[in-house]
Design a protein around this motif. Structure first.
Motif, PDB file in Angstrom:
ATOM      1  N   PHE A 360       0.835  -1.193   0.000  1.00  0.00           N
ATOM      2  CA  PHE A 360       0.000   0.000   0.000  1.00  0.00           C
ATOM      3  C   PHE A 360       0.877   1.253   0.000  1.00  0.00           C
ATOM      4  O   PHE A 360       1.832   1.356   0.757  1.00  0.00           O
ATOM      5  N   SER A 361       0.508   2.220  -0.844  1.00  0.00           N
ATOM      6  CA  SER A 361       1.333   3.421  -0.970  1.00  0.00           C
ATOM      7  C   SER A 361       0.634   4.677  -0.476  1.00  0.00           C
ATOM      8  O   SER A 361       1.198   5.747  -0.524  1.00  0.00           O
ATOM      9  N   SER A 362      -0.601   4.577   0.005  1.00  0.00           N
ATOM     10  CA  SER A 362      -1.295   5.763   0.493  1.00  0.00           C
ATOM     11  C   SER A 362      -1.772   5.532   1.916  1.00  0.00           C
ATOM     12  O   SER A 362      -2.045   4.408   2.338  1.00  0.00           O
ATOM     13  N   ALA A 363      -1.878   6.625   2.673  1.00  0.00           N
ATOM     14  CA  ALA A 363      -2.346   6.540   4.046  1.00  0.00           C
ATOM     15  C   ALA A 363      -3.806   6.113   4.099  1.00  0.00           C
ATOM     16  O   ALA A 363      -4.231   5.452   5.050  1.00  0.00           O
ATOM     17  N   VAL A 364      -4.599   6.480   3.099  1.00  0.00           N
ATOM     18  CA  VAL A 364      -6.007   6.078   3.061  1.00  0.00           C
ATOM     19  C   VAL A 364      -6.122   4.555   3.044  1.00  0.00           C
ATOM     20  O   VAL A 364      -6.918   3.961   3.781  1.00  0.00           O
ATOM     21  N   MET A 365      -5.310   3.909   2.214  1.00  0.00           N
ATOM     22  CA  MET A 365      -5.334   2.451   2.149  1.00  0.00           C
ATOM     23  C   MET A 365      -4.776   1.833   3.425  1.00  0.00           C
ATOM     24  O   MET A 365      -5.268   0.816   3.912  1.00  0.00           O
ATOM     25  N   HIS A 366      -3.738   2.453   3.983  1.00  0.00           N
ATOM     26  CA  HIS A 366      -3.169   1.962   5.245  1.00  0.00           C
ATOM     27  C   HIS A 366      -4.219   1.980   6.351  1.00  0.00           C
ATOM     28  O   HIS A 366      -4.337   1.037   7.139  1.00  0.00           O
ATOM     29  N   LEU A 367      -4.978   3.056   6.418  1.00  0.00           N
ATOM     30  CA  LEU A 367      -5.978   3.200   7.471  1.00  0.00           C
ATOM     31  C   LEU A 367      -7.085   2.159   7.311  1.00  0.00           C
ATOM     32  O   LEU A 367      -7.539   1.550   8.290  1.00  0.00           O
ATOM     33  N   ASP A 368      -7.526   1.932   6.086  1.00  0.00           N
ATOM     34  CA  ASP A 368      -8.544   0.920   5.827  1.00  0.00           C
ATOM     35  C   ASP A 368      -8.047  -0.461   6.237  1.00  0.00           C
ATOM     36  O   ASP A 368      -8.757  -1.244   6.880  1.00  0.00           O
ATOM     37  N   TYR A 369      -6.797  -0.748   5.874  1.00  0.00           N
ATOM     38  CA  TYR A 369      -6.167  -2.031   6.203  1.00  0.00           C
ATOM     39  C   TYR A 369      -6.055  -2.200   7.718  1.00  0.00           C
ATOM     40  O   TYR A 369      -6.339  -3.254   8.272  1.00  0.00           O
ATOM     41  N   PHE A 370      -5.656  -1.126   8.399  1.00  0.00           N
ATOM     42  CA  PHE A 370      -5.481  -1.150   9.852  1.00  0.00           C
ATOM     43  C   PHE A 370      -6.805  -1.425  10.559  1.00  0.00           C
ATOM     44  O   PHE A 370      -6.883  -2.231  11.487  1.00  0.00           O
ATOM     45  N   CYS A 371      -7.856  -0.762  10.129  1.00  0.00           N
ATOM     46  CA  CYS A 371      -9.175  -0.962  10.741  1.00  0.00           C
ATOM     47  C   CYS A 371      -9.661  -2.390  10.518  1.00  0.00           C
ATOM     48  O   CYS A 371     -10.227  -3.013  11.416  1.00  0.00           O
ATOM     49  N   HIS A 372      -9.429  -2.917   9.321  1.00  0.00           N
ATOM     50  CA  HIS A 372      -9.853  -4.289   9.028  1.00  0.00           C
ATOM     51  C   HIS A 372      -9.118  -5.284   9.921  1.00  0.00           C
ATOM     52  O   HIS A 372      -9.730  -6.210  10.469  1.00  0.00           O
TER      53      HIS A 372
END
Length: 436
Positions: A360-372
């Motif tokens: 993942f290269s964006s914080a938006v995707m990181h945050l989604d991944y983290f919540c999941h």
């Protein structure tokens, strides 16, 4: 200085010949009564020890010891570890020499993730196929497709009787060596289940409900769970095909779990378990067990170990310049490349959550991944705007993170405005990650 003295001075023990080593190990076996066998690239001492009665020690009783000097063997290691308690089994493999050893609880993972499974295959078919080619299969966990309950989601979890059985199966199922139903499957270790202490679980009054229909509403779920005892449900939060049902009292939650597990709601057979609370005090880095790459740490904006300054997150250089008014270059971007799709290349559908953090290269995707990964609700973004003095529309996002398992909500909003929606969302995700 003689070689033996040099070795002793370096803390690595004496240099021994093969005959000396064999004699020392033989003496150890005669003294302790333990057996020793060479097996699968490791030497096993004990398991069980002489006079042992009953089953082997349960999961959680094993520790991993790393960085043992290469010239140190069982005759030196056993006396050290016996100071702590009786050894059931010791399996020896060599690591780096001349360093301190590291000890941690062994990750006794017995579950494999199997991806790219044909979606028309049932649990029994997958179970039988895994039993054909691997040993020690205990169970297969398959989740129905969110929109079509007659199909699976394209992946399954295979549970084995031991970590060793799972490790041997993983080696056996390496892609390319085994193609069930003519498909190349993906194989990896499943993420270990979160371990929550018993005292905490005794306070849980939220149920996790899986395998719901997409069309099933929160009101319908609340009504169904209220049937066995009216008025016990406080609220319901549904996300796609799963939901969290909150009760006013724990005893009602436990009773409802027993009654409702396996029941049908809108034609779907649901699974009901106690929701596992998430430790919100654990940081983003701790959550991934310190296994982040330097580029990921830079991307997420953790302090630089050398100068103590915080680096920018997300789309780096151009975004950080606009937001901070600085002209210094941002952190290096995650390596990105494109490759041609040649004729005959097979593409396999996968879930983004089966990827690694480095993809993942964006914080938006990181945050989604983290919540999941934390079993939280997906982040909710609320957009706000204002007008600058020169008439420009400026934007900012507020992010809502719901830790549904423990009925808490947190809001995060950065203190900077952006001129584009994309930059505002990226900045909000960056800010949220840093404060979780």
């Amino acid at each position: 200085m003689h070689e033996e003295n040099k070795a002793a001075a370096n803390g690595c023990g004496k240099i021994r010949s093969g005959a000396q080593n064999g004699a020392a190990l033989l003496a150890l076996m005669e003294k302790t009564g333990y057996s020793m066998v060479q097996q699968n690239g490791q030497r096993k001492f004990g398991g069980p020890p002489p006079g042992w009665e009953g089953p082997p020690p349960p999961r959680g009783c094993e520790v991993f010891v790393g960085k043992i000097p290469r010239d140190m063997y069982e005759d030196e290691l056993v006396p050290v570890f016996e100071r702590v308690g009786k050894i059931y089994e010791l399996r020896l493999m060599m690591e780096f020499s001349g360093k301190f050893i590291g000890v941690c609880v062994s990750l006794d993972n017995c579950r494999l993730f199997i991806g790219a499974i044909p979606k028309d295959k049932k649990k029994e078919e997958i179970l039988n196929e895994m039993k054909k080619v691997t040993e020690g299969v205990v169970d297969v966990i398959v989740y129905p497709n969110a929109t079509d309950k007659t199909k699976n989601r394209g992946f399954a979890f295979v549970e084995y009787e031991s970590h060793r059985a799972a490790a041997m199966a993983r080696r056996r199922l390496i892609p390319g060596t085994f193609q069930p139903w003519g498909h190349t499957i993906q194989v990896d270790w499943a993420d270990p289940e979160k371990v929550v202490d018993e005292e905490t679980m005794q306070r849980v009054k939220v149920l996790y409900v899986r395998n719901l229909m997409i069309s099933t509403t929160e009101d319908k779920i609340k009504a169904e769970f209220n049937k066995f005892k009216p008025g016990v449900v406080e609220r319901v939060k549904k996300l796609r095909d799963y939901a969290f049902v909150h009760f006013f009292h724990r005893e009602d939650a436990v009773a409802a779990m027993s009654v409702m597990n396996g029941k049908c709601i809108d034609g779907a057979s649901i699974e009901v378990t106690l929701a596992k609370p998430v430790n919100k005090e654990s940081s983003w880095k701790q959550h991934f067990n310190g296994q982040m790459s330097p580029s990921s740490e830079n991307l997420l904006g953790f302090p630089n170990k050398e100068d103590g300054t915080q680096k920018s997150l997300g789309k780096p250089a151009n975004l950080s310049v606009r937001l901070n008014g600085q002209h210094s270059p941002g952190p290096p971007e995650v390596e990105r490349s494109t490759y041609p799709i040649f004729p005959g290349i097979k593409l396999t559908p996968i879930s983004m959550y089966s990827l690694k953090l480095s993809h993942f290269s964006s914080a938006v995707m990181h945050l989604d991944y983290f919540c999941h990964k934390n079993s939280w609700a997906p982040p909710e973004y609320c957009l706000y705007s204002t007008t600058s003095q020169d008439g420009k529309i400026l934007l900012v996002y507020k992010v809502l993170i719901s830790s549904i398992a423990d009925d808490s909500q947190s809001y995060f909003m950065p203190e900077k405005l952006c001129t584009t929606v994309e930059d505002a969302k990226e900045l909000a995700a960056q800010f949220t990650l840093l404060h979780l």
